[in-house]
Design a protein around this motif. Structure first.
Motif, PDB file in Angstrom:
ATOM      1  N   GLY A 128       1.273  -0.664  -0.072  1.00 39.35           N
ATOM      2  CA  GLY A 128       0.570   0.041   0.078  1.00 39.35           C
ATOM      3  C   GLY A 128       0.798   0.960  -0.372  1.00 39.35           C
ATOM      4  O   GLY A 128       0.819   2.491  -0.500  1.00 39.35           O
ATOM      5  N   ALA A 129       1.749   1.257   0.120  1.00 36.80           N
ATOM      6  CA  ALA A 129       3.071   1.935   0.246  1.00 36.80           C
ATOM      7  C   ALA A 129       2.877   2.967  -1.007  1.00 36.80           C
ATOM      8  O   ALA A 129       3.598   4.405  -1.383  1.00 36.80           O
ATOM      9  CB  ALA A 129       4.456   1.888   0.856  1.00 36.80           C
ATOM     10  N   LEU A 130       2.452   2.560  -1.879  1.00 37.04           N
ATOM     11  CA  LEU A 130       2.784   2.859  -3.371  1.00 37.04           C
ATOM     12  C   LEU A 130       2.059   3.440  -3.883  1.00 37.04           C
ATOM     13  O   LEU A 130       2.147   5.215  -4.600  1.00 37.04           O
ATOM     14  CB  LEU A 130       3.102   1.988  -4.340  1.00 37.04           C
ATOM     15  N   LEU A 131       1.157   3.431  -3.099  1.00 40.69           N
ATOM     16  CA  LEU A 131      -0.436   4.938  -2.919  1.00 40.69           C
ATOM     17  C   LEU A 131       0.450   6.376  -2.522  1.00 40.69           C
ATOM     18  O   LEU A 131       0.147   7.455  -2.881  1.00 40.69           O
ATOM     19  CB  LEU A 131      -1.205   3.983  -2.441  1.00 40.69           C
ATOM     20  N   ASP A 132       1.766   6.554  -2.156  1.00 35.33           N
ATOM     21  CA  ASP A 132       2.106   7.556  -1.355  1.00 35.33           C
ATOM     22  C   ASP A 132       2.952   8.059  -2.371  1.00 35.33           C
ATOM     23  O   ASP A 132       3.535   8.917  -1.871  1.00 35.33           O
ATOM     24  CB  ASP A 132       3.064   7.508   0.284  1.00 35.33           C
ATOM     25  N   ASP A 133       3.479   7.335  -3.586  1.00 34.06           N
ATOM     26  CA  ASP A 133       4.214   8.001  -4.540  1.00 34.06           C
ATOM     27  C   ASP A 133       3.140   7.898  -5.666  1.00 34.06           C
ATOM     28  O   ASP A 133       3.225   6.709  -6.335  1.00 34.06           O
ATOM     29  CB  ASP A 133       5.347   6.986  -4.749  1.00 34.06           C
ATOM     30  N   GLU A 134       2.601   8.709  -5.943  1.00 34.58           N
ATOM     31  CA  GLU A 134       2.099   9.356  -7.395  1.00 34.58           C
ATOM     32  C   GLU A 134       3.003   8.877  -9.031  1.00 34.58           C
ATOM     33  O   GLU A 134       2.071   8.277  -9.010  1.00 34.58           O
ATOM     34  CB  GLU A 134       1.317   9.978  -6.859  1.00 34.58           C
ATOM     35  N   LYS A 135       3.802   9.461  -8.176  1.00 37.04           N
ATOM     36  CA  LYS A 135       4.445   9.139  -9.838  1.00 37.04           C
ATOM     37  C   LYS A 135       5.285   7.783 -10.537  1.00 37.04           C
ATOM     38  O   LYS A 135       4.714   7.185 -11.008  1.00 37.04           O
ATOM     39  CB  LYS A 135       5.828  10.241  -9.064  1.00 37.04           C
ATOM     40  N   VAL A 161      -2.139  -7.901  -6.864  1.00 41.25           N
ATOM     41  CA  VAL A 161      -2.809  -8.358  -5.330  1.00 41.25           C
ATOM     42  C   VAL A 161      -1.694  -7.059  -4.481  1.00 41.25           C
ATOM     43  O   VAL A 161      -1.007  -7.005  -4.414  1.00 41.25           O
ATOM     44  CB  VAL A 161      -2.279  -9.244  -5.253  1.00 41.25           C
ATOM     45  N   HIS A 162      -3.065  -6.399  -3.403  1.00 46.69           N
ATOM     46  CA  HIS A 162      -2.019  -5.210  -3.353  1.00 46.69           C
ATOM     47  C   HIS A 162      -2.722  -5.535  -1.699  1.00 46.69           C
ATOM     48  O   HIS A 162      -3.260  -5.916  -0.898  1.00 46.69           O
ATOM     49  CB  HIS A 162      -2.974  -4.141  -3.606  1.00 46.69           C
ATOM     50  N   GLY A 163      -1.748  -4.909  -0.978  1.00 47.62           N
ATOM     51  CA  GLY A 163      -1.987  -4.343   0.830  1.00 47.62           C
ATOM     52  C   GLY A 163      -2.459  -2.826   1.283  1.00 47.62           C
ATOM     53  O   GLY A 163      -2.923  -2.463   0.038  1.00 47.62           O
ATOM     54  N   GLY A 164      -1.988  -2.333   2.033  1.00 50.54           N
ATOM     55  CA  GLY A 164      -2.885  -1.518   2.021  1.00 50.54           C
ATOM     56  C   GLY A 164      -2.382  -1.229   3.509  1.00 50.54           C
ATOM     57  O   GLY A 164      -3.487   0.138   4.593  1.00 50.54           O
ATOM     58  N   GLY A 165      -1.255  -0.846   4.585  1.00 54.50           N
ATOM     59  CA  GLY A 165      -0.712  -1.520   5.827  1.00 54.50           C
ATOM     60  C   GLY A 165      -0.948   0.116   6.408  1.00 54.50           C
ATOM     61  O   GLY A 165      -1.352   0.611   6.772  1.00 54.50           O
ATOM     62  N   PRO A 166      -0.391   0.928   5.929  1.00 54.16           N
ATOM     63  CA  PRO A 166       0.581   1.886   5.695  1.00 54.16           C
ATOM     64  C   PRO A 166      -1.638   3.207   5.676  1.00 54.16           C
ATOM     65  O   PRO A 166      -1.507   3.848   6.742  1.00 54.16           O
ATOM     66  CB  PRO A 166       0.453   2.876   5.121  1.00 54.16           C
ATOM     67  N   LEU A 190       6.879  -6.837  -5.335  1.00 53.10           N
ATOM     68  CA  LEU A 190       7.204  -5.257  -5.318  1.00 53.10           C
ATOM     69  C   LEU A 190       7.159  -4.149  -4.181  1.00 53.10           C
ATOM     70  O   LEU A 190       6.299  -4.409  -3.952  1.00 53.10           O
ATOM     71  CB  LEU A 190       6.580  -4.018  -6.816  1.00 53.10           C
ATOM     72  N   SER A 191       8.634  -3.423  -3.777  1.00 55.24           N
ATOM     73  CA  SER A 191       8.235  -2.681  -2.896  1.00 55.24           C
ATOM     74  C   SER A 191       9.013  -1.357  -3.148  1.00 55.24           C
ATOM     75  O   SER A 191       9.806  -1.437  -4.599  1.00 55.24           O
ATOM     76  CB  SER A 191       8.721  -3.521  -1.737  1.00 55.24           C
TER      77      SER A 191
END
Length: 263
Positions: free
Chosen positions: A12-19, A40-45, A178-179
């Motif tokens: 879910g941390a990917l959503l904090d980096d829009e680019k 498939v995704h999480g979203g812990g943050p 991916l992270s």
């Protein structure tokens, strides 16, 4: 003969980096030209943010979030709601046609609670590929949150790495984790191209692999052993095809690597 589908697990941390998120979706669109792709995704943050805003707290045991049933509406809202729909919106922005799903949709994954002390935390088992086969056959991008459901209708919070592994098992797919890291690094900060169980154990014992990277490598090794094929760890800043071709990232092998693989 069509190549295997690709399951891409993203945190879910990917959503904090829009680019980075937009770049990844553009690369997924390119990959879709010759490989079926499932996200498939999480979203812990996001879960943490929503829970904090509601005055709720939680703890983790062995990397799993203790989730009382009373917290599930918040967890579902964060994962199957906000995170899932933001990823779908990013996909649409890249010219992809997404379908937002959870593990229970189409009865694709069956889930059961792990232990009473963890609350509504479950484990995932592959079940039916019918829905996903239909979707990827029509060039849709399934975007699957790690929310599951038990046979008696109890909502369950599933570890996203384990959810991705179950989906990859279901579809006979390649699996990418991916992270925000480029792969597993040695003591000199150099990327290790290939690792097996014994090599990972040695790196953990010598303190080269610790903390968050140990969680990632443990999940990737478990997935490789279950899938009986390599699993890839890499950065969402790189091209998924480069990971599949082992020109970047780290390939976790289910069997011993040959001498010189990391030279």
């Amino acid at each position: 003969m069509m190549p295997h589908p690709v399951v891409i697990k993203i945190g879910g941390a990917l959503l904090d980096d829009e680019k980075a998120a937009r770049q990844l979706m553009t690369r997924i669109k390119t990959l879709q030209q010759h490989r079926a792709v499932i996200v498939v995704h999480g979203g812990g943050p996001m879960v943490e943010t929503m829970m904090t805003g509601m005055g709720l707290t939680s703890e983790k045991v062995d990397g799993l979030r203790v989730t009382p049933d009373a917290h599930m509406p918040v967890v579902c809202g964060a994962l199957a709601g906000s995170a899932n729909k933001q990823l779908c919106a990013l996909a649409i922005g890249a010219g992809i046609t997404p379908t937002g799903l959870s593990l229970m949709d189409g009865n694709m994954i069956t889930c059961q609670a792990i232990a009473s002390e963890l609350g509504a935390v479950g484990q995932a088992t592959p079940n039916s590929s019918v829905l996903l086969e239909l979707l990827i056959g029509e060039q849709f991008l399934p975007v699957i949150s790690s929310i599951g459901c038990s046979k008696n209708g109890r909502l369950l919070n599933i570890n996203a790495d384990q959810a991705a592994t179950a989906v990859a098992q279901l579809m006979g797919a390649e699996l990418l984790f991916l992270s925000n890291v480029e792969g597993v690094l040695d003591e000199h900060g150099q990327r290790l191209a290939t690792l097996d169980k014994a090599q990972l154990a040695s790196l953990v014992q010598t303190g080269v692999i610790t903390d968050g990277m140990k969680v990632k490598t443990d999940a990737a090794l478990q997935a490789a052993l279950q899938l009986k094929r390599p699993v890839f760890i890499g950065s969402w800043h790189t091209d998924p095809e480069a990971l599949l071709n082992a020109t970047t990232g780290t390939k976790i092998q289910p069997e011993a690597t040959k001498a010189g693989d990391n030279s």
